[in-house]
Design an enzyme around this catalytic site. Structure first.
Site, PDB file in Angstrom:
ATOM      1  CG  ASP A 185      78.200  79.287  60.199  1.00 44.13           C
ATOM      2  OD1 ASP A 185      78.691  80.335  59.744  1.00 44.13           O
ATOM      3  OD2 ASP A 185      78.614  78.151  59.922  1.00 44.13           O
TER       4      ASP A 185
ATOM      5  CG  ASN B 184     100.547  77.817  65.349  1.00 41.25           C
ATOM      6  OD1 ASN B 184      99.327  77.735  65.444  1.00 41.25           O
ATOM      7  ND2 ASN B 184     101.148  78.269  64.265  1.00 41.25           N
TER       8      ASN B 184
ATOM      9  CE  LYS C   2      93.517  78.832  65.762  1.00 41.53           C
ATOM     10  NZ  LYS C   2      94.134  79.280  66.987  1.00 41.53           N
TER      11      LYS C   2
ATOM     12  CG  LEU D  90      80.166  76.652  70.485  1.00 42.51           C
ATOM     13  CD1 LEU D  90      79.311  75.865  71.469  1.00 42.51           C
ATOM     14  CD2 LEU D  90      81.169  77.525  71.248  1.00 42.51           C
TER      15      LEU D  90
ATOM     16  CG  ASP E 225     107.941  78.020  58.284  1.00 48.12           C
ATOM     17  OD1 ASP E 225     106.731  78.307  58.292  1.00 48.12           O
ATOM     18  OD2 ASP E 225     108.477  77.267  59.124  1.00 48.12           O
TER      19      ASP E 225
ATOM     20  N   PRO F 282     107.957  73.912  54.440  1.00 46.53           N
ATOM     21  CG  PRO F 282     107.247  72.312  52.889  1.00 46.53           C
ATOM     22  CD  PRO F 282     107.567  72.487  54.341  1.00 46.53           C
TER      23      PRO F 282
ATOM     24  CE  LYS G 138      92.350  85.794  59.236  1.00 45.69           C
ATOM     25  NZ  LYS G 138      91.119  86.058  59.976  1.00 45.69           N
TER      26      LYS G 138
ATOM     27  CB  SER H 138      97.256  87.153  59.882  1.00 42.94           C
ATOM     28  OG  SER H 138      98.481  86.473  59.942  1.00 42.94           O
TER      29      SER H 138
ATOM     30  CE1 TYR I   5      95.576  81.801  73.557  1.00 44.55           C
ATOM     31  CE2 TYR I   5      96.333  82.166  71.306  1.00 44.55           C
ATOM     32  CZ  TYR I   5      96.579  82.159  72.666  1.00 44.55           C
ATOM     33  OH  TYR I   5      97.816  82.508  73.130  1.00 44.55           O
TER      34      TYR I   5
ATOM     35  CE1 TYR J 103      93.747  82.335  58.996  1.00 38.47           C
ATOM     36  CE2 TYR J 103      96.107  82.688  58.684  1.00 38.47           C
ATOM     37  CZ  TYR J 103      94.955  82.922  59.393  1.00 38.47           C
ATOM     38  OH  TYR J 103      94.974  83.753  60.492  1.00 38.47           O
TER      39      TYR J 103
ATOM     40  CG  PHE K  50      88.109  87.626  67.535  1.00 35.25           C
ATOM     41  CD1 PHE K  50      89.458  87.916  67.548  1.00 35.25           C
ATOM     42  CD2 PHE K  50      87.276  88.316  68.405  1.00 35.25           C
ATOM     43  CE1 PHE K  50      89.974  88.875  68.402  1.00 35.25           C
ATOM     44  CE2 PHE K  50      87.776  89.273  69.257  1.00 35.25           C
ATOM     45  CZ  PHE K  50      89.122  89.553  69.258  1.00 35.25           C
TER      46      PHE K  50
HETATM   47  P1  NAD Z   1      90.096  80.122  67.339  1.00 36.84           P
HETATM   48  O1  NAD Z   1      89.857  79.005  66.393  1.00 36.84           O
HETATM   49  O2  NAD Z   1      90.489  79.766  68.730  1.00 36.84           O
HETATM   50  O3  NAD Z   1      88.820  81.062  67.405  1.00 36.84           O
HETATM   51  C1  NAD Z   1      87.973  81.274  66.298  1.00 36.84           C
HETATM   52  C2  NAD Z   1      86.554  81.078  66.778  1.00 36.84           C
HETATM   53  O4  NAD Z   1      85.667  81.336  65.686  1.00 36.84           O
HETATM   54  C3  NAD Z   1      86.271  79.679  67.289  1.00 36.84           C
HETATM   55  O5  NAD Z   1      85.645  79.741  68.556  1.00 36.84           O
HETATM   56  C4  NAD Z   1      85.316  79.068  66.223  1.00 36.84           C
HETATM   57  O6  NAD Z   1      84.418  78.161  66.804  1.00 36.84           O
HETATM   58  C5  NAD Z   1      84.651  80.323  65.685  1.00 36.84           C
HETATM   59  N1  NAD Z   1      84.161  80.255  64.296  1.00 36.84           N
HETATM   60  C6  NAD Z   1      84.833  79.902  63.171  1.00 36.84           C
HETATM   61  N2  NAD Z   1      84.038  80.031  62.102  1.00 36.84           N
HETATM   62  C7  NAD Z   1      82.829  80.469  62.538  1.00 36.84           C
HETATM   63  C8  NAD Z   1      81.612  80.807  61.912  1.00 36.84           C
HETATM   64  N3  NAD Z   1      81.442  80.707  60.590  1.00 36.84           N
HETATM   65  N4  NAD Z   1      80.583  81.232  62.680  1.00 36.84           N
HETATM   66  C9  NAD Z   1      80.731  81.361  64.014  1.00 36.84           C
HETATM   67  N5  NAD Z   1      81.861  81.063  64.675  1.00 36.84           N
HETATM   68  C10 NAD Z   1      82.908  80.619  63.938  1.00 36.84           C
HETATM   69  O7  NAD Z   1      91.188  81.076  66.679  1.00 36.84           O
HETATM   70  P2  NAD Z   1      91.966  82.323  67.295  1.00 36.84           P
HETATM   71  O8  NAD Z   1      93.392  81.944  67.401  1.00 36.84           O
HETATM   72  O9  NAD Z   1      91.264  82.848  68.475  1.00 36.84           O
HETATM   73  O10 NAD Z   1      91.855  83.336  66.078  1.00 36.84           O
HETATM   74  C11 NAD Z   1      90.866  84.340  66.002  1.00 36.84           C
HETATM   75  C12 NAD Z   1      91.025  85.124  64.724  1.00 36.84           C
HETATM   76  O11 NAD Z   1      92.329  85.691  64.685  1.00 36.84           O
HETATM   77  C13 NAD Z   1      90.887  84.286  63.463  1.00 36.84           C
HETATM   78  O12 NAD Z   1      90.209  85.049  62.495  1.00 36.84           O
HETATM   79  C14 NAD Z   1      92.319  84.033  63.048  1.00 36.84           C
HETATM   80  O13 NAD Z   1      92.443  83.822  61.676  1.00 36.84           O
HETATM   81  C15 NAD Z   1      92.971  85.348  63.460  1.00 36.84           C
HETATM   82  N6  NAD Z   1      94.407  85.201  63.689  1.00 36.84           N
HETATM   83  C16 NAD Z   1      94.853  84.271  64.578  1.00 36.84           C
HETATM   84  C17 NAD Z   1      96.226  84.120  64.771  1.00 36.84           C
HETATM   85  C18 NAD Z   1      96.757  83.086  65.745  1.00 36.84           C
HETATM   86  O14 NAD Z   1      97.940  82.801  65.722  1.00 36.84           O
HETATM   87  N7  NAD Z   1      95.948  82.521  66.635  1.00 36.84           N
HETATM   88  C19 NAD Z   1      97.130  84.926  64.073  1.00 36.84           C
HETATM   89  C20 NAD Z   1      96.628  85.881  63.183  1.00 36.84           C
HETATM   90  C21 NAD Z   1      95.265  86.007  62.994  1.00 36.84           C
HETATM   91  C1  UD1 Z   2     101.977  80.252  61.287  1.00 32.63           C
HETATM   92  C2  UD1 Z   2     101.307  80.410  59.951  1.00 32.63           C
HETATM   93  C3  UD1 Z   2     100.711  81.803  59.853  1.00 32.63           C
HETATM   94  C4  UD1 Z   2      99.744  82.049  61.007  1.00 32.63           C
HETATM   95  C5  UD1 Z   2     100.528  81.834  62.321  1.00 32.63           C
HETATM   96  C6  UD1 Z   2      99.687  82.002  63.531  1.00 32.63           C
HETATM   97  C7  UD1 Z   2     102.552  78.914  58.432  1.00 32.63           C
HETATM   98  C8  UD1 Z   2     103.457  78.851  57.265  1.00 32.63           C
HETATM   99  N1  UD1 Z   2     102.274  80.159  58.890  1.00 32.63           N
HETATM  100  O1  UD1 Z   2     102.976  81.228  61.365  1.00 32.63           O
HETATM  101  O2  UD1 Z   2     100.025  81.972  58.638  1.00 32.63           O
HETATM  102  O3  UD1 Z   2      99.242  83.382  60.969  1.00 32.63           O
HETATM  103  O4  UD1 Z   2     101.062  80.498  62.311  1.00 32.63           O
HETATM  104  O5  UD1 Z   2      98.721  80.996  63.649  1.00 32.63           O
HETATM  105  O6  UD1 Z   2     102.067  77.900  58.932  1.00 32.63           O
HETATM  106  N2  UD1 Z   2     108.466  75.909  64.328  1.00 32.63           N
HETATM  107  C9  UD1 Z   2     109.296  74.834  64.568  1.00 32.63           C
HETATM  108  N3  UD1 Z   2     108.734  73.656  64.963  1.00 32.63           N
HETATM  109  C10 UD1 Z   2     107.381  73.511  65.153  1.00 32.63           C
HETATM  110  C11 UD1 Z   2     106.532  74.620  64.914  1.00 32.63           C
HETATM  111  C12 UD1 Z   2     107.111  75.797  64.491  1.00 32.63           C
HETATM  112  O7  UD1 Z   2     110.504  74.939  64.422  1.00 32.63           O
HETATM  113  O8  UD1 Z   2     106.929  72.403  65.497  1.00 32.63           O
HETATM  114  C13 UD1 Z   2     109.061  77.206  63.925  1.00 32.63           C
HETATM  115  C14 UD1 Z   2     108.607  77.726  62.566  1.00 32.63           C
HETATM  116  O9  UD1 Z   2     109.444  77.249  61.548  1.00 32.63           O
HETATM  117  C15 UD1 Z   2     108.702  79.242  62.776  1.00 32.63           C
HETATM  118  C16 UD1 Z   2     108.389  79.425  64.251  1.00 32.63           C
HETATM  119  O10 UD1 Z   2     108.631  78.170  64.864  1.00 32.63           O
HETATM  120  O11 UD1 Z   2     109.996  79.682  62.542  1.00 32.63           O
HETATM  121  C17 UD1 Z   2     106.949  79.837  64.528  1.00 32.63           C
HETATM  122  O12 UD1 Z   2     106.077  78.916  63.860  1.00 32.63           O
HETATM  123  P1  UD1 Z   2     104.483  78.976  64.050  1.00 32.63           P
HETATM  124  O13 UD1 Z   2     104.165  79.024  65.499  1.00 32.63           O
HETATM  125  O14 UD1 Z   2     103.914  77.851  63.256  1.00 32.63           O
HETATM  126  O15 UD1 Z   2     104.061  80.365  63.443  1.00 32.63           O
HETATM  127  P2  UD1 Z   2     104.347  81.009  61.999  1.00 32.63           P
HETATM  128  O16 UD1 Z   2     105.119  80.103  61.128  1.00 32.63           O
HETATM  129  O17 UD1 Z   2     104.916  82.355  62.220  1.00 32.63           O
END
Ligand code: NAD
Ligand code: UD1
Length: 331
Positions: free
Chosen positions: A58, A198, A84, A33, A292, A290, A152, A124, A11, A148, A80
């Site tokens: 990988d 999410n 996650k 992938l 949150d 739980p 980080k 994160s 993403y 998770y 990245f």
């Molecule tokens: P995503 O799952 O869409 O992308 C991660 C990619 O990494 C995927 O394409 C997956 O196939 C690849 N991958 C995983 N493990 C691998 C490995 N060992 N070797 C090669 N490829 C591998 O997730 P995203 O939302 O794009 O997140 C990217 C990064 O950002 C992650 O490290 C995630 O923890 C961090 N992050 C994401 C969020 C969020 O809300 N999306 C928030 C904070 C941090």
């Molecule tokens: C979650 C992860 C966090 C991660 C982030 C991005 C947890 C406890 N935390 O954060 O580690 O970095 O996602 O991937 O899972 N909500 C609802 N109903 C839903 C979904 C969410 O009410 O179905 C609320 C949650 O309580 C929160 C807000 O929406 O207040 C955002 O939730 P979410 O999108 O899951 O993100 P985070 O909790 O911030």
């Protein structure tokens, strides 16, 4: 620069690849992938009309990683690749610690071997734990509630120690707040597997009729309307933040929050979605989830000051772009 983007089919990685290509960088993607599809990279090429080199590997595998570094002159790495899903990390901690920590170490080691000095890491806001908002980079970190989050925090410490011992290594630790939205073409976006955890993907699936109604986790938090407050950031702003971090990277460790600095409650997000797209979202209030916290938003001033980067897109654009992608997405 030639940039190795691990997890580039995912993403945030795919949107950042677009931003890098548009800024004139060359992109080499390494992705196994496990949570993405190779077609996403075709969409990135379609959007940018530029080529990408792709290795389906990988990044915990040092032989495969070594071959990428020996095939290309790499100027910088954006790491990245990672697992996650918070709940899954509680059920399967070993998979999370192995994948997320070993990948960071294997890549850092390859950087040392091949003299690559620029490293940008996807961290994160979860590393702040339940601190007082707004979260600032110089705060003491509190324990996270799940493996998770720990991966980080640990990766941040590992990279920081590597810099202490190798002062010419340049590392940027980017703490993302809540990435949402999609490219305005509607070609790339977030595709969660199964029922989304999410908020935004859950809302778009309710809008589509795939899910019946949103369950709001608690309305008794000390926030504007009792529902959880988060700092939602458009994934294209986040992507541009990576280009800014890379372009401004100097020796040492640099930590930046990538957020807007604005908190939005769950109900405010639902209302913004309804306004942006003219679709009603049914919801019910249920118990707190739980782990949150009540509020999480950034002090975004450091990235503005040092990188000249600010998030430009508002919550309405985030809702519009998320919905456009979900509508196009056939899954
Ligand atoms: P995503 O799952 O869409 O992308 C991660 C990619 O990494 C995927 O394409 C997956 O196939 C690849 N991958 C995983 N493990 C691998 C490995 N060992 N070797 C090669 N490829 C591998 O997730 P995203 O939302 O794009 O997140 C990217 C990064 O950002 C992650 O490290 C995630 O923890 C961090 N992050 C994401 C969020 C969020 O809300 N999306 C928030 C904070 C941090
Ligand atoms: C979650 C992860 C966090 C991660 C982030 C991005 C947890 C406890 N935390 O954060 O580690 O970095 O996602 O991937 O899972 N909500 C609802 N109903 C839903 C979904 C969410 O009410 O179905 C609320 C949650 O309580 C929160 C807000 O929406 O207040 C955002 O939730 P979410 O999108 O899951 O993100 P985070 O909790 O911030």
């Amino acid at each position: 620069m030639n940039i190795l983007v691990t997890g580039g089919a995912g993403y945030i990685g795919s949107h950042t690849s677009v931003a890098l290509l548009e800024a004139g960088h060359t992109v080499i993607v390494a992705d196994n992938l496990c949570n993405s599809k190779a077609e996403t990279l075709d969409k990135v090429k379609q959007i940018t009309k530029k080529e990408i080199t792709f290795y389906q590997i990988d990044v915990t595998d040092k032989v495969s990683v070594d071959s990428v570094f020996s095939n290309h002159h790499i100027d910088g790495v954006i790491h990245f690749a990672g697992l996650k899903a918070v709940g899954e990390s509680v059920d399967n901690p070993l998979a999370y610690y192995y994948n997320n920590i070993v990948s960071t170490m294997v890549l850092a080691k390859a950087c040392q071997k091949y003299g690559v000095r620029r490293f940008v890491f996807s961290s994160s806001a979860t590393v702040y734990g339940d601190n007082t908002v707004p979260f600032a980079e110089n705060m003491n970190l509190l324990p996270t509630t799940n493996p998770y989050g720990e991966t980080k925090a640990m990766s941040e410490r590992i990279l920081t120690d590597i810099v202490k011992a190798n002062p010419t290594f340049s590392v940027s630790l980017l703490r993302y707040f809540n990435p949402v939205g999609a490219h305005e073409s509607g070609l790339i976006g977030e595709v969660p597997i199964g029922i989304p955890n999410n908020l935004m993907p859950y809302v778009t699936q309710v809008a589509k009729g795939k899910l019946e109604k949103l369950r709001v986790f608690g309305d008794d938090y000390p926030t504007v309307d009792g529902t959880g407050v988060r700092d939602y950031i458009h994934v294209l702003d986040l992507a541009e933040g990576h280009v800014a971090a890379l372009d401004n990277l100097t020796e040492g460790v640099h930590i930046y929050n990538l957020g807007t600095g604005q908190g939005t409650s769950v109900i405010e997000l639902v209302k913004a979605f309804e306004e942006a797209n003219g679709i009603k979202i049914s919801y019910e209030i249920i118990d707190r989830r739980p782990g949150d916290i009540a509020s999480c938003y950034a002090d975004a001033s450091k990235a503005k000051q040092e990188l000249g980067w600010v998030a430009k897109r508002d919550v309405i654009s985030m809702c519009r772009d998320s919905w456009r992608f979900e509508k196009n997405n056939k899954e």
